[in-house]
Design an enzyme around this catalytic site. Structure first.
Site, short mmCIF file in Angstrom:
data_model
loop_
_atom_site.label_atom_id
_atom_site.label_comp_id
_atom_site.label_asym_id
_atom_site.label_seq_id
_atom_site.Cartn_x
_atom_site.Cartn_y
_atom_site.Cartn_z
N ALA A 18 -69.95 22.84 20.63
CA ALA A 18 -69.33 23.94 19.89
C ALA A 18 -70.36 24.77 19.14
CB ALA A 18 -68.32 23.38 18.89
N CYS A 19 -70.05 26.07 19.03
CA CYS A 19 -70.84 26.96 18.19
C CYS A 19 -69.90 27.96 17.55
CB CYS A 19 -71.95 27.66 18.98
SG CYS A 19 -71.41 28.89 20.17
N GLY A 20 -70.43 28.87 16.78
CA GLY A 20 -69.59 29.83 16.09
C GLY A 20 -68.75 30.68 17.02
N VAL A 50 -66.44 26.23 16.89
CA VAL A 50 -66.36 25.18 15.87
C VAL A 50 -64.93 25.07 15.33
CG1 VAL A 50 -67.10 24.57 13.54
CG2 VAL A 50 -68.80 25.26 15.24
N THR A 97 -73.93 23.65 17.43
CA THR A 97 -75.12 24.44 17.09
C THR A 97 -74.93 25.17 15.78
OG1 THR A 97 -74.33 26.28 18.45
CG2 THR A 97 -75.84 24.71 19.49
#
Length: 94
Positions: free
Chosen positions: A8-10, A41, A57
């Site tokens: 996951a990331c923004g 996220v 991340t």
């Protein structure tokens, strides 16, 4: 048995894609069957059932039960990547 990893990331696009590709390669090299979920996220909680590892991340403070969480920025920056790969392998083999 497949290992389920959430990456996951923004925005669920750029950095999580880099991390996801690195994790796919790592698992392939070590013959670890993989189910990979890529998301934002904010969406992690929707996918946590039967998850073995979360790699993000983005900085997060939220916990998801006893699921291990690793910070995946070394996949983007290259700094500390070997240590991160070792940590992931240790978690998945555990």
């Amino acid at each position: 048995m497949k290992k389920k990893i959430i990456v996951a990331c923004g925005g669920a696009v750029a950095t999580s894609t880099l991390a996801a590709e690195e994790i796919k390669e790592l698992c392939a090299e070590h013959n670890i069957p993989l189910e990979l979920v890529q998301c934002r996220v904010s969406e992690i909680s929707s996918y946590v059932d039967d998850t073995d590892l979360i790699c993000t991340t983005a900085k997060i403070s939220q916990r998801f039960g006893d699921i291990p969480i690793v910070h995946g920025m070394p996949f983007v920056s290259g700094v500390g990547i070997d240590e991160l790969k070792d940590k992931i392998l240790t978690i998945l083999r555990g």
